[in-house]
Motif scaffolding. Structure first.
Motif, mmCIF file in Angstrom:
data_model
loop_
_atom_site.group_PDB
_atom_site.id
_atom_site.type_symbol
_atom_site.label_atom_id
_atom_site.label_comp_id
_atom_site.label_asym_id
_atom_site.label_seq_id
_atom_site.Cartn_x
_atom_site.Cartn_y
_atom_site.Cartn_z
ATOM 1 N N TYR A 80 0.945 -1.186 0.076
ATOM 2 C CA TYR A 80 0.302 0.424 0.136
ATOM 3 C C TYR A 80 0.961 1.298 0.037
ATOM 4 O O TYR A 80 0.450 2.453 -0.303
ATOM 5 C CB TYR A 80 -0.895 -0.241 1.273
ATOM 6 C CG TYR A 80 -2.293 -0.807 0.749
ATOM 7 C CD1 TYR A 80 -3.577 -0.504 0.290
ATOM 8 C CD2 TYR A 80 -2.102 -2.147 1.397
ATOM 9 C CE1 TYR A 80 -4.597 -1.038 0.164
ATOM 10 C CE2 TYR A 80 -3.754 -2.994 1.434
ATOM 11 C CZ TYR A 80 -4.541 -2.336 0.598
ATOM 12 O OH TYR A 80 -5.434 -2.893 0.200
ATOM 13 N N ARG A 81 2.257 1.050 0.407
ATOM 14 C CA ARG A 81 2.774 2.446 0.407
ATOM 15 C C ARG A 81 3.543 2.547 -0.735
ATOM 16 O O ARG A 81 3.309 3.893 -1.541
ATOM 17 C CB ARG A 81 3.669 2.398 1.643
ATOM 18 C CG ARG A 81 4.163 2.821 3.108
ATOM 19 C CD ARG A 81 4.958 1.889 3.717
ATOM 20 N NE ARG A 81 6.482 2.851 3.478
ATOM 21 C CZ ARG A 81 6.846 2.270 4.219
ATOM 22 N NH1 ARG A 81 7.023 1.584 4.943
ATOM 23 N NH2 ARG A 81 8.609 3.201 3.867
ATOM 24 N N LEU A 82 3.765 1.748 -1.073
ATOM 25 C CA LEU A 82 4.371 1.784 -2.943
ATOM 26 C C LEU A 82 3.372 2.056 -4.021
ATOM 27 O O LEU A 82 3.685 2.778 -4.482
ATOM 28 C CB LEU A 82 4.749 0.100 -2.885
ATOM 29 C CG LEU A 82 6.933 -0.205 -2.407
ATOM 30 C CD1 LEU A 82 6.465 -1.570 -2.975
ATOM 31 C CD2 LEU A 82 7.680 0.379 -2.108
ATOM 32 N N ALA A 83 2.164 1.703 -3.953
ATOM 33 C CA ALA A 83 1.392 1.959 -4.511
ATOM 34 C C ALA A 83 0.897 3.836 -4.507
ATOM 35 O O ALA A 83 0.823 4.359 -5.671
ATOM 36 C CB ALA A 83 -0.757 1.428 -4.263
ATOM 37 N N LYS A 84 0.637 3.913 -3.013
ATOM 38 C CA LYS A 84 0.497 5.429 -2.881
ATOM 39 C C LYS A 84 2.130 6.802 -3.630
ATOM 40 O O LYS A 84 1.353 7.306 -4.049
ATOM 41 C CB LYS A 84 0.953 5.757 -1.193
ATOM 42 C CG LYS A 84 0.699 6.977 -1.588
ATOM 43 C CD LYS A 84 -0.130 7.595 0.266
ATOM 44 C CE LYS A 84 -0.057 8.332 1.025
ATOM 45 N NZ LYS A 84 -0.052 8.929 2.504
ATOM 46 N N ASP A 85 3.081 5.753 -3.424
ATOM 47 C CA ASP A 85 4.421 6.388 -4.088
ATOM 48 C C ASP A 85 3.912 6.370 -5.595
ATOM 49 O O ASP A 85 4.640 7.549 -6.164
ATOM 50 C CB ASP A 85 5.393 5.417 -3.319
ATOM 51 C CG ASP A 85 6.465 6.471 -3.596
ATOM 52 O OD1 ASP A 85 6.383 7.914 -4.185
ATOM 53 O OD2 ASP A 85 7.558 6.030 -3.909
ATOM 54 N N ILE A 86 3.143 5.218 -6.309
ATOM 55 C CA ILE A 86 3.430 4.871 -7.878
ATOM 56 C C ILE A 86 1.849 5.860 -7.956
ATOM 57 O O ILE A 86 2.609 7.472 -8.757
ATOM 58 C CB ILE A 86 2.937 3.962 -8.089
ATOM 59 C CG1 ILE A 86 4.046 2.809 -7.766
ATOM 60 C CG2 ILE A 86 2.408 4.096 -9.368
ATOM 61 C CD1 ILE A 86 3.575 1.542 -8.397
ATOM 62 N N ARG A 87 1.350 6.268 -7.320
ATOM 63 C CA ARG A 87 -0.222 7.454 -7.850
ATOM 64 C C ARG A 87 0.273 9.148 -7.278
ATOM 65 O O ARG A 87 0.665 9.471 -8.432
ATOM 66 C CB ARG A 87 -1.107 7.604 -6.685
ATOM 67 C CG ARG A 87 -2.370 6.018 -6.819
ATOM 68 C CD ARG A 87 -2.874 5.801 -7.949
ATOM 69 N NE ARG A 87 -4.389 6.995 -7.607
ATOM 70 C CZ ARG A 87 -4.529 7.147 -8.941
ATOM 71 N NH1 ARG A 87 -4.304 6.483 -10.150
ATOM 72 N NH2 ARG A 87 -5.568 8.229 -8.547
ATOM 73 N N LYS A 88 1.916 9.036 -6.344
ATOM 74 C CA LYS A 88 2.193 10.515 -6.066
ATOM 75 C C LYS A 88 2.949 11.250 -7.145
ATOM 76 O O LYS A 88 3.150 12.158 -7.136
ATOM 77 C CB LYS A 88 2.616 10.560 -4.369
ATOM 78 C CG LYS A 88 3.663 11.640 -4.103
ATOM 79 C CD LYS A 88 4.367 12.021 -2.924
ATOM 80 C CE LYS A 88 4.795 13.272 -2.694
ATOM 81 N NZ LYS A 88 5.314 12.885 -1.516
ATOM 82 N N GLN A 89 3.464 9.921 -7.915
ATOM 83 C CA GLN A 89 5.182 10.347 -9.232
ATOM 84 C C GLN A 89 4.111 10.116 -10.253
ATOM 85 O O GLN A 89 4.920 10.908 -11.475
ATOM 86 C CB GLN A 89 5.722 9.786 -8.682
ATOM 87 C CG GLN A 89 6.891 9.490 -8.124
ATOM 88 C CD GLN A 89 8.246 8.115 -7.886
ATOM 89 O OE1 GLN A 89 9.068 8.861 -8.175
ATOM 90 N NE2 GLN A 89 7.582 7.197 -6.766
ATOM 91 N N GLY A 90 2.827 9.394 -10.370
ATOM 92 C CA GLY A 90 1.979 9.469 -11.765
ATOM 93 C C GLY A 90 2.525 8.097 -12.072
ATOM 94 O O GLY A 90 3.736 7.735 -12.272
ATOM 95 N N ILE A 91 1.918 7.158 -13.267
ATOM 96 C CA ILE A 91 1.770 5.792 -13.832
ATOM 97 C C ILE A 91 1.879 6.062 -15.478
ATOM 98 O O ILE A 91 2.077 6.978 -15.818
ATOM 99 C CB ILE A 91 0.406 5.692 -13.410
ATOM 100 C CG1 ILE A 91 0.210 4.625 -11.729
ATOM 101 C CG2 ILE A 91 0.629 3.704 -14.344
ATOM 102 C CD1 ILE A 91 -1.319 4.807 -12.145
ATOM 103 N N PRO A 92 3.811 6.004 -15.476
ATOM 104 C CA PRO A 92 3.732 5.923 -16.847
ATOM 105 C C PRO A 92 2.786 5.565 -17.627
ATOM 106 O O PRO A 92 2.986 3.993 -17.993
ATOM 107 C CB PRO A 92 5.532 6.024 -16.413
ATOM 108 C CG PRO A 92 5.239 4.571 -15.363
ATOM 109 C CD PRO A 92 3.980 4.888 -14.743
#
Length: 329
Positions: A313-325
């Motif tokens: 869940y922490r990694l998912a939140k980080d991916i959303r924050k950075q944007g999905i390529p």
């Protein structure tokens, strides 16, 4: 946005973890994602702390905002039985073929048939519609084979299409390739800031591009936090023993006397500082290699407690924050 996200990477880079986190990230805000496993390792079940996945789509997680993550472990044998029933209406005869070992025979003698069945199942999930015409799944994420095999795994459908000029197999292969080579698909590669994984990523991107497959982005996984800034790094590389011993004594570590604790700590501290400086320099060089690919990159933190459910869940939140390529046009 791309609807089929294929995640690959060199073994040991955490591609299954990244694929799972990406599925969670895509399912936020009420969306539905399907996480597909094709290698039979049951890695998804382990990450989500659930029992082994059957050959059916099962909900395994709820994302922030009410989204849902489903998972499917694709079995080539079961996929072939589905395929035979769909196109040839074999029914019980298909089950008899399984008992005779004809399934293994078919996937052995027909080049690429196994991969067509695996990728075809994922592509079918992408195309599947509800009664109102909306997609059943907003996104499908495939935990794919490692980088060294990913291009052949995805492009083998072209070979099958060439072998079977007409008929259901030909049509299936063509339908799969239309999805895989379309803007609906993005192939992401997972790497570490180490020489071998980065080199394999560079080679993998070149192969995917040569095959006309849409490359999405690079996920740099297990990134360790920065301990020293640029100025501190420069000092760490040339610090003298006496200066370190004096600083330790002033900080109240050990005593100022010769041979005291502060002086005994100097050697190990300088050794660790030197190793840290060297690692940071190597990682900087690898970042430049990745940047040279001209693809969007996302850095994901090293999970100190391991890749458990909370870490996903922490990694998912980080991916959303950075944007999905997304795949380049």
């Amino acid at each position: 946005m791309s609807r089929l996200h294929v995640v690959s990477g060199k073994g040991g880079t955490g591609k299954t973890t990244v694929a799972a986190a990406l599925a969670l990230a895509l399912a936020e805000e009420g969306r539905r994602s399907l996480l597909v496993e094709v290698e039979g390792r049951q890695g998804i079940a382990q990450l989500f702390e659930t029992e082994a996945l059957p050959y059916e789509e099962r909900k395994i997680a709820v994302a922030p905002g009410g989204g849902e993550v489903f998972a499917l472990a694709i079995d080539a044998e079961r996929a072939l039985l589905d395929y035979l029933q769909m196109f040839y209406k074999l029914g019980g005869a298909g089950r008899a073929l399984k008992k005779l070992g004809a399934i293994d025979f078919a996937t052995t003698i027909a080049p690429g048939l196994r991969d067509v069945l695996l990728t075809g199942k994922a592509c079918e999930a992408v195309r599947r519609k509800r009664k109102d015409g909306r997609p059943v799944y907003d996104h499908v994420v495939m935990d794919a084979p490692p980088t060294g095999r990913i291009t052949r795994f995805l492009n083998v459908n072209d070979e099958v299409a060439g072998l079977a000029r007409i008929g259901p197999i030909h049509n299936q292969a063509q339908a799969v390739m239309r999805v895989l080579k379309s803007p609906e698909t993005a192939v992401h590669l997972v790497t570490l800031l180490e020489e071998m994984p980065v080199q394999e990523t560079v080679d993998g991107v070149a192969e995917l591009r040569a095959a006309g497959l849409p490359v999405g982005g690079i996920f740099i996984n297990m990134v360790r936090p920065e301990i020293l800034d640029e100025e501190a790094l420069a000092r760490a590389g040339g610090t003298e023993r006496a200066a370190v011993a004096g600083a330790l004594s002033r900080a109240g570590v050990g005593g100022a006397r010769r041979g005291g604790r502060a002086e005994r700590l100097v050697g190990p501290l300088l050794e660790q500082a030197g190793e840290h400086v060297e690692r940071v320099r190597l990682e900087s060089a690898q970042r430049k290699e990745i940047a040279g690919l001209g693809l969007p990159s996302r850095e994901l933190e090293l999970l100190s407690g391991g890749a458990d459910l909370a870490g996903l869940y922490r990694l998912a939140k980080d991916i959303r924050k950075q944007g999905i390529p997304e795949a380049a046009a």
